[in-house]
Design a protein around this motif. Sequence first.
Motif, short mmCIF file in Angstrom:
data_model
loop_
_atom_site.label_atom_id
_atom_site.label_comp_id
_atom_site.label_asym_id
_atom_site.label_seq_id
_atom_site.Cartn_x
_atom_site.Cartn_y
_atom_site.Cartn_z
N GLU A 42 -0.26 -4.38 17.23
CA GLU A 42 -0.20 -3.51 16.28
C GLU A 42 0.11 -3.89 15.22
OE1 GLU A 42 4.13 -2.40 17.74
OE2 GLU A 42 3.68 -2.09 19.86
N SER A 43 -0.38 -3.26 14.20
CA SER A 43 -0.72 -3.31 12.66
C SER A 43 0.57 -2.77 11.86
CB SER A 43 -1.91 -2.43 12.44
OG SER A 43 -3.46 -3.11 12.70
N TYR A 44 0.40 -3.42 11.07
CA TYR A 44 2.48 -3.59 10.21
C TYR A 44 1.36 -3.67 8.59
CZ TYR A 44 2.79 -8.24 9.84
OH TYR A 44 2.36 -9.71 9.51
N GLN A 45 2.61 -3.03 7.84
CA GLN A 45 1.90 -3.04 6.21
C GLN A 45 2.73 -4.14 5.69
OE1 GLN A 45 2.12 0.31 3.37
NE2 GLN A 45 0.13 -1.08 2.91
N THR A 46 3.09 -5.21 5.42
CA THR A 46 3.88 -6.22 4.19
C THR A 46 3.62 -6.66 2.85
OG1 THR A 46 5.06 -8.55 4.35
CG2 THR A 46 2.77 -7.67 4.73
N ARG A 47 4.33 -7.25 2.28
CA ARG A 47 4.00 -7.53 0.96
C ARG A 47 3.67 -8.89 0.80
NH1 ARG A 47 4.41 -3.44 -1.93
NH2 ARG A 47 5.71 -1.50 -1.81
N ARG A 48 2.73 -9.37 0.32
CA ARG A 48 2.11 -10.92 0.03
C ARG A 48 2.58 -10.77 -1.44
NH1 ARG A 48 -3.32 -12.21 1.48
NH2 ARG A 48 -3.20 -11.34 3.07
N VAL A 49 3.43 -12.21 -2.07
CA VAL A 49 3.00 -13.01 -2.95
C VAL A 49 2.07 -13.43 -3.53
CG1 VAL A 49 4.41 -14.29 -4.40
CG2 VAL A 49 5.73 -13.45 -2.68
N ILE A 50 1.20 -12.90 -4.31
CA ILE A 50 -0.13 -12.98 -5.40
C ILE A 50 -0.77 -13.63 -6.25
CG2 ILE A 50 -2.04 -11.64 -6.46
CD1 ILE A 50 -1.46 -11.29 -3.37
N HIS A 51 1.40 -13.69 -7.57
CA HIS A 51 1.48 -14.86 -8.34
C HIS A 51 2.94 -14.67 -9.04
CE1 HIS A 51 -2.90 -14.39 -9.66
NE2 HIS A 51 -2.43 -13.30 -10.43
N THR A 52 3.33 -15.80 -9.28
CA THR A 52 4.42 -16.05 -8.88
C THR A 52 4.65 -16.58 -10.86
OG1 THR A 52 4.12 -18.36 -8.42
CG2 THR A 52 5.09 -16.16 -7.25
N ASP A 53 5.60 -16.42 -11.56
CA ASP A 53 5.62 -16.55 -12.93
C ASP A 53 5.07 -16.57 -13.94
OD1 ASP A 53 8.32 -18.59 -13.35
OD2 ASP A 53 7.03 -20.18 -13.64
N ILE A 54 4.78 -15.27 -14.25
CA ILE A 54 3.07 -15.19 -15.31
C ILE A 54 4.14 -14.28 -16.24
CG2 ILE A 54 1.50 -13.73 -16.09
CD1 ILE A 54 1.30 -12.76 -12.93
N PRO A 55 3.55 -16.11 -17.58
CA PRO A 55 4.25 -15.19 -18.33
C PRO A 55 3.88 -14.17 -18.93
CG PRO A 55 2.74 -17.77 -18.74
CD PRO A 55 2.71 -16.62 -17.33
N CYS A 56 4.89 -12.76 -19.98
CA CYS A 56 4.75 -11.96 -20.00
C CYS A 56 5.12 -11.51 -21.04
CB CYS A 56 4.36 -10.86 -18.77
SG CYS A 56 6.09 -11.15 -18.07
#
Length: 129
Positions: A32-46
């Motif tokens: 079964e397919s599902y949608q989830t959130r994946r961390v792409i970047h962490t701790d980006i200075p902004c």
Amino acid sequence: MKNSTYRKILEKKYVHRADVLRAVMGTHPNWESYQTRRVIHTDIPCRHSQTDQPILRYPQGRPVEDYESKLFCAPEADIQAGDIILLRKASGYEQRFVAGTPVWRNLEEVSTAADGTHMEVPLKKAETV
């Protein structure tokens, strides 16, 4: 001044940190397919900027305060419209936003990530994440 000089000046202003989460499709063991959130970047200075004056909206008949808000960061950051931004202010205060379409800037011109000095990402406060 060269773009590299402008970029160094801008990056000294990045006192906040951000994590970027993106919706991706996954598959359970039973296929079964599902949608989830994946961390792409962490701790980006902004740097986060928002207007002082709230904008009142009336969704579903009740007033909600909203603010014009932007995230400024290095042009290499992989941020796309619809990504969830978890912002940590220098004070430790945390906020969640949904990213709009990013714009790369080269001083006062629109540019590409390759020659830009920074990226501006319009933000909307996330109701639920």
